[in-house]
Design a protein around this motif. Structure first.
Motif, PDB file in Angstrom:
ATOM      1  N   ASP A 101      -1.919  -2.407   1.472  1.00  0.00           N
ATOM      2  CA  ASP A 101      -1.089  -2.053   0.288  1.00  0.00           C
ATOM      3  C   ASP A 101      -0.298  -3.407  -0.189  1.00  0.00           C
ATOM      4  O   ASP A 101       0.198  -3.985   0.188  1.00  0.00           O
ATOM      5  N   PRO A 104       3.644  -3.577  -5.137  1.00  0.00           N
ATOM      6  CA  PRO A 104       4.078  -2.344  -5.675  1.00  0.00           C
ATOM      7  C   PRO A 104       3.745  -1.036  -5.337  1.00  0.00           C
ATOM      8  O   PRO A 104       4.624  -0.121  -5.215  1.00  0.00           O
ATOM      9  N   VAL A 105       2.680  -1.019  -4.191  1.00  0.00           N
ATOM     10  CA  VAL A 105       2.381   0.116  -3.555  1.00  0.00           C
ATOM     11  C   VAL A 105       3.377   0.313  -2.283  1.00  0.00           C
ATOM     12  O   VAL A 105       3.980   1.602  -2.071  1.00  0.00           O
ATOM     13  N   ALA A 109       6.309   1.899  -6.152  1.00  0.00           N
ATOM     14  CA  ALA A 109       6.264   1.872  -7.794  1.00  0.00           C
ATOM     15  C   ALA A 109       4.866   2.000  -8.266  1.00  0.00           C
ATOM     16  O   ALA A 109       4.640   2.474  -9.251  1.00  0.00           O
ATOM     17  N   ALA A 110       3.842   2.043  -7.338  1.00  0.00           N
ATOM     18  CA  ALA A 110       2.524   2.233  -7.699  1.00  0.00           C
ATOM     19  C   ALA A 110       1.728   3.065  -6.547  1.00  0.00           C
ATOM     20  O   ALA A 110       2.272   2.943  -5.499  1.00  0.00           O
ATOM     21  N   ALA A 111       0.446   3.741  -6.866  1.00  0.00           N
ATOM     22  CA  ALA A 111       0.071   4.122  -5.755  1.00  0.00           C
ATOM     23  C   ALA A 111      -1.483   3.380  -5.640  1.00  0.00           C
ATOM     24  O   ALA A 111      -1.843   2.951  -6.565  1.00  0.00           O
ATOM     25  N   TYR A 112      -1.652   3.388  -4.350  1.00  0.00           N
ATOM     26  CA  TYR A 112      -2.874   2.659  -4.112  1.00  0.00           C
ATOM     27  C   TYR A 112      -4.126   3.419  -4.784  1.00  0.00           C
ATOM     28  O   TYR A 112      -4.493   4.566  -4.748  1.00  0.00           O
ATOM     29  N   PRO A 113      -5.099   2.894  -5.707  1.00  0.00           N
ATOM     30  CA  PRO A 113      -6.159   3.621  -6.293  1.00  0.00           C
ATOM     31  C   PRO A 113      -7.312   4.098  -5.825  1.00  0.00           C
ATOM     32  O   PRO A 113      -7.481   3.637  -4.450  1.00  0.00           O
TER      33      PRO A 113
END
Length: 191
Positions: A101, A104-105, A109-113
């Motif tokens: 990760d 941002p993950v 703030a974001a998800a792992y694609p």
């Protein structure tokens, strides 16, 4: 011979330096002019690390530009996807399926694609994805992912195994040599 370009991408502390030394030694032993360049970025903080290995008859610059990489060797899936634009249309990605990760993950703030291998293939890339972490652990250390990847990469080079083994001996500290030989073999022979 035209210059060939290899990018080794990953996250700080994964062993890309040893992988680039191994490749540099191997290719110089084969009589090529070799240039190796590292771009660390935030490597000490788990950030992205990129190493360029260029080889051929005469190599002027160590840097690989977008669309020029014959091979991208990636220690982590998201890093493979991040550098995809640097791959030649007929280039090859060799990647570990490990997911680390990014900040941002971690911060939410974001998800792992998801489905990164499928997405890279859909973009036209040839992707050889392997669970290198499990194979490294099977060899005796989770830190041997780099040699699992080098074993896998060896499939794409028309070089004898003895040449790879000589470069292993020249670049790996003696106390870790057998472990790294096992990791290389597991990567090379994985189905």
């Amino acid at each position: 011979m035209e210059t060939k370009n290899i990018m080794i991408v990953g996250v700080g502390g994964q062993g890309s330096l040893l992988a680039s030394k191994l490749l540099g030694h191997l290719l110089m032993e084969q009589g090529y002019d070799v240039k190796v360049s590292e771009v660390h970025g935030m490597s000490q903080r788990g950030g992205s690390v990129v190493t360029y290995v260029r080889y051929g008859e005469r190599v002027a610059s160590p840097i690989v530009d977008r669309g020029e990489a014959d091979y991208i060797v990636s220690f982590e899936l998201l890093e493979a996807a991040r550098w995809l634009s640097f791959l030649k249309p007929d280039g090859q990605i060799v990647t570990s399926t490990q997911q680390i990760d990014p900040m941002p993950v971690i911060t939410g703030a974001a998800a792992y694609p998801e489905n990164l291998v499928e997405k890279m293939r859909a973009a036209g890339a040839r992707v050889d994805a392997l669970d290198c972490l499990s194979l490294a652990e099977q060899a005796g250390s989770s830190k041997a992912v780099n040699l699992v990847l080098m074993g896998r990469l060896s499939h794409y080079f028309d070089l004898p195994d003895e040449a790879w083994q000589r470069s292993l001996e020249a670049t790996v500290p003696p106390k870790f040599l057998e472990l790294n030989r096992r990791a290389f073999a597991l990567g090379k022979n994985a189905q």
